[in-house]
Design an enzyme around this catalytic site. Structure first.
Site, PDB file in Angstrom:
ATOM      1  N   GLY A 112      91.794  12.760  17.195  1.00 15.24           N
ATOM      2  CA  GLY A 112      93.207  12.867  17.542  1.00 15.24           C
ATOM      3  C   GLY A 112      93.459  13.929  18.596  1.00 15.24           C
ATOM      4  N   GLY A 168      87.661  12.682  13.099  1.00 17.20           N
ATOM      5  CA  GLY A 168      89.023  12.719  13.631  1.00 17.20           C
ATOM      6  C   GLY A 168      89.017  12.856  15.129  1.00 17.20           C
ATOM      7  N   VAL A 189      93.310  17.163  18.620  1.00 19.95           N
ATOM      8  CA  VAL A 189      92.291  18.207  18.777  1.00 19.95           C
ATOM      9  C   VAL A 189      90.919  17.568  19.022  1.00 19.95           C
ATOM     10  CG1 VAL A 189      91.125  20.164  17.692  1.00 19.95           C
ATOM     11  CG2 VAL A 189      93.566  19.811  17.298  1.00 19.95           C
ATOM     12  N   LYS A 241     105.698  29.980   5.846  1.00 21.00           N
ATOM     13  CA  LYS A 241     105.565  28.529   6.043  1.00 21.00           C
ATOM     14  C   LYS A 241     106.823  27.857   5.522  1.00 21.00           C
ATOM     15  CE  LYS A 241     102.283  25.589   7.340  1.00 21.00           C
ATOM     16  NZ  LYS A 241     101.251  25.741   8.356  1.00 21.00           N
TER      17      LYS A 241
HETATM   18  P1  NAD Z   1      96.016  14.331  14.752  1.00 16.85           P
HETATM   19  O1  NAD Z   1      96.858  13.673  13.723  1.00 16.85           O
HETATM   20  O2  NAD Z   1      96.380  14.186  16.182  1.00 16.85           O
HETATM   21  O3  NAD Z   1      94.506  13.873  14.611  1.00 16.85           O
HETATM   22  C1  NAD Z   1      93.867  13.608  13.395  1.00 16.85           C
HETATM   23  C2  NAD Z   1      93.040  12.364  13.598  1.00 16.85           C
HETATM   24  O4  NAD Z   1      92.276  12.148  12.451  1.00 16.85           O
HETATM   25  C3  NAD Z   1      93.898  11.113  13.839  1.00 16.85           C
HETATM   26  O5  NAD Z   1      93.435  10.459  14.982  1.00 16.85           O
HETATM   27  C4  NAD Z   1      93.677  10.304  12.564  1.00 16.85           C
HETATM   28  O6  NAD Z   1      93.735   8.913  12.793  1.00 16.85           O
HETATM   29  C5  NAD Z   1      92.297  10.768  12.164  1.00 16.85           C
HETATM   30  N1  NAD Z   1      91.947  10.597  10.764  1.00 16.85           N
HETATM   31  C6  NAD Z   1      92.721  10.766   9.665  1.00 16.85           C
HETATM   32  N2  NAD Z   1      91.992  10.582   8.551  1.00 16.85           N
HETATM   33  C7  NAD Z   1      90.728  10.312   8.971  1.00 16.85           C
HETATM   34  C8  NAD Z   1      89.510  10.037   8.296  1.00 16.85           C
HETATM   35  N3  NAD Z   1      89.437  10.006   6.961  1.00 16.85           N
HETATM   36  N4  NAD Z   1      88.409   9.813   9.026  1.00 16.85           N
HETATM   37  C9  NAD Z   1      88.474   9.839  10.382  1.00 16.85           C
HETATM   38  N5  NAD Z   1      89.591  10.100  11.069  1.00 16.85           N
HETATM   39  C10 NAD Z   1      90.698  10.327  10.366  1.00 16.85           C
HETATM   40  O7  NAD Z   1      95.942  15.880  14.345  1.00 16.85           O
HETATM   41  P2  NAD Z   1      95.398  17.064  15.239  1.00 16.85           P
HETATM   42  O8  NAD Z   1      96.554  17.754  15.884  1.00 16.85           O
HETATM   43  O9  NAD Z   1      94.268  16.587  16.064  1.00 16.85           O
HETATM   44  O10 NAD Z   1      94.872  18.054  14.108  1.00 16.85           O
HETATM   45  C11 NAD Z   1      93.657  17.799  13.420  1.00 16.85           C
HETATM   46  C12 NAD Z   1      93.529  18.792  12.281  1.00 16.85           C
HETATM   47  O11 NAD Z   1      93.536  20.118  12.795  1.00 16.85           O
HETATM   48  C13 NAD Z   1      94.672  18.733  11.278  1.00 16.85           C
HETATM   49  O12 NAD Z   1      94.166  19.060   9.997  1.00 16.85           O
HETATM   50  C14 NAD Z   1      95.611  19.843  11.743  1.00 16.85           C
HETATM   51  O13 NAD Z   1      96.392  20.351  10.678  1.00 16.85           O
HETATM   52  C15 NAD Z   1      94.609  20.870  12.227  1.00 16.85           C
HETATM   53  N6  NAD Z   1      95.155  21.778  13.239  1.00 16.85           N
HETATM   54  C16 NAD Z   1      95.619  21.310  14.412  1.00 16.85           C
HETATM   55  C17 NAD Z   1      96.125  22.183  15.366  1.00 16.85           C
HETATM   56  C18 NAD Z   1      96.631  21.686  16.685  1.00 16.85           C
HETATM   57  O14 NAD Z   1      96.785  22.500  17.606  1.00 16.85           O
HETATM   58  N7  NAD Z   1      96.897  20.402  16.846  1.00 16.85           N
HETATM   59  C19 NAD Z   1      96.141  23.565  15.112  1.00 16.85           C
HETATM   60  C20 NAD Z   1      95.643  24.037  13.900  1.00 16.85           C
HETATM   61  C21 NAD Z   1      95.139  23.123  12.972  1.00 16.85           C
END
Ligand code: NAD
Length: 436
Positions: A233, A231, A235, A127
């Site tokens: 976002g 969340g 995912v 990492k």
């Molecule tokens: P993202 O930033 O697109 O989405 C996260 C969402 O959560 C955002 O819309 C944000 O506004 C919301 N949020 C933040 N705090 C919040 C809260 N307290 N209550 C409600 N909503 C809240 O991120 P993502 O890419 O969708 O990833 C989500 C999680 O999954 C992260 O922890 C990321 O590390 C993990 N992850 C993502 C991927 C990927 O392919 N994108 C892969 C592995 C792990």
């Protein structure tokens, strides 16, 4: 003792400059069973690592630099390269102390060893961590370009023992900047041959994990279930769409940004979707009565304050490091009879999607899709089901089981390259890479 560790990144940067150090390392010498620092003045940090029982876990190497422009502290953490050179994303984040900086890198890279091993990937665990400090305007594109071009130079300098990618705080443009100075990066933009956004496959992986957990729990499926998603976002959005398509009775979801909620409603508005806007820090969705709780926002939300209030049967979501304390909180969930599906098992598609992107693309690539199907022994469905089964048979919480299995698989040597990463590290030390 170890006062350097309590330095803020700014103080530590001044210390490095005073000693004219730009590049440095900490290497675990497996013969001497000792952590060796590249510079004598940094040996107290090596001694701290050596004595640490929790996070160090015999990391093969930590390679760091202070950038020439803007004095930014950057590091690549290489935990274990038995299965291949280290692979994992780079985080750009603020840290209060050097100990926090080191611990985050150590914890995350050890996590990548486990994630990659359980996914059956021929990659080791690593990492990257880049420290945000107050003096950096992180929205300044020119400054970011400088920071990440120099990060790419660090990747080149360490000869590919670590291959970086995107993580929290870094985005496609940063990776493009890294890629401009090194070949040792994945997650590069699609315009130059990269794999693009992995969020859809990540969401599908979470669905597969849920399906395995529900099958294990009562033989059922997602149909007619109530699922709470924190969340909405990258995912969360495709996840909610798929849950509705699979006939969930109700999807209760929240986000802190109205714009993200609007996107989900536009894409998959349904009377079975109950979205809500919450304030930052409002975790009340965790206490929703539901069949499955899917944390897809931030980490550390499962802890001694929240676990006693959960009203779900299963936890299965994408967010990294959902358990504030991996083993302690896994124990408590197990005692409460809540089925916890380890996050590093179901959110693997982020790394799966990019780790092998240099091998080119095939439509509906079978090497990717097998992770999302049920037959392959390393598929998310199969491994989730197996871990839950072993966990029940042995009376052991599932994250403990997953870690145990992952640690066995992480010892396996790459079928072609063997333990080449360690040889790269030995070469770097011998050639005093940090003086280049
Ligand atoms: P993202 O930033 O697109 O989405 C996260 C969402 O959560 C955002 O819309 C944000 O506004 C919301 N949020 C933040 N705090 C919040 C809260 N307290 N209550 C409600 N909503 C809240 O991120 P993502 O890419 O969708 O990833 C989500 C999680 O999954 C992260 O922890 C990321 O590390 C993990 N992850 C993502 C991927 C990927 O392919 N994108 C892969 C592995 C792990």
């Amino acid at each position: 003792m170890f006062t350097l560790l309590q330095n803020s990144p700014d103080e530590f940067i001044q210390f490095l400059k005073k000693h004219h150090i730009r590049r440095f390392h900490f290497i675990y010498d497996f013969d001497k069973e000792k952590v060796i620092a590249s510079h004598k003045v940094l040996q107290p940090i090596a001694d701290f690592l050596m004595q640490d029982q929790r996070d160090f876990a015999k990391h093969e190497g930590i390679f760091c630099q202070l950038t020439k422009k803007h004095d930014v502290l950057q590091a690549g953490f290489i935990h274990k390269t038995n299965r291949g050179n280290a692979a994992g994303g780079t985080r750009f984040w603020p840290y209060a102390t050097i100990e926090d900086f080191l611990r985050d890198g150590l914890r995350l890279s050890k996590g990548m060893t486990r994630k990659n091993a359980l996914a059956g990937l021929w990659w080791g665990g690593g990492k990257g961590v880049v420290a945000q400090t107050d003096n950096l305007d992180i929205h300044n594109q020119g400054l970011r370009r400088d920071i990440f071009r120099e990060y790419g130079e660090l990747m080149s300098a360490i000869r590919g023992v670590y291959v970086t990618a995107e993580d929290v705080g870094t985005g496609p443009q940063d990776i493009a900047d890294i890629f401009s100075t090194t070949r040792f990066s994945t997650c590069i933009p699609p315009t130059v041959g990269g794999s693009g956004n992995p969020s859809q496959p990540t969401a599908t992986g979470v669905v597969r994990g849920m399906e395995a957990a529900l099958r294990f729990f009562d033989g059922g499926t997602i149909k007619e279930r109530t699922i709470a998603v924190q969340g909405m976002g990258h995912v969360g959005r495709p996840l909610i769409r798929m849950l509705l398509e699979k006939g969930a009775a109700k999807v209760i979801a929240c986000d802190i940004k109205q714009g993200n909620i609007d996107l989900v409603v536009k894409e998959c508005g349904s009377e079975r979707l109950q979205p809500s806007l919450v304030a930052i820090g409002d975790n009340s969705i965790l206490f929703t009565e539901c069949d499955v709780l899917a944390p897809c926002a931030t980490g550390a939300i499962l802890n001694p304050q929240t676990i006693p209030q959960l009203k779900t049967k299963i936890v299965c979501g994408a967010a990294n490091n959902q358990l504030e304390d991996g083993l302690r909180d896994d124990d408590t969930l197990f005692e409460r009879g809540i089925l916890y599906v380890p996050d590093f098992l179901v959110n693997r598609m982020g790394i799966v999607n990019c780790a092998n992107e240099q091998y080119g693309y095939i439509p509906n690539d079978p090497y990717q899709l097998r992770h999302l199907e049920t037959e392959w022994e390393h598929s998310i469905f199969h491994v989730t089901f197996k871990i839950l089964q072993i966990s029940r048979e042995q009376g052991e919480p599932p994250a403990h089981t997953a870690i145990r299995l992952a640690d066995v698989q992480a010892e396996h040597l790459h079928p072609i390259f063997g333990h080449r990463g360690l040889d790269i590290i030995k070469g770097l030390v011998q050639d005093r890479w940090f003086e280049e």
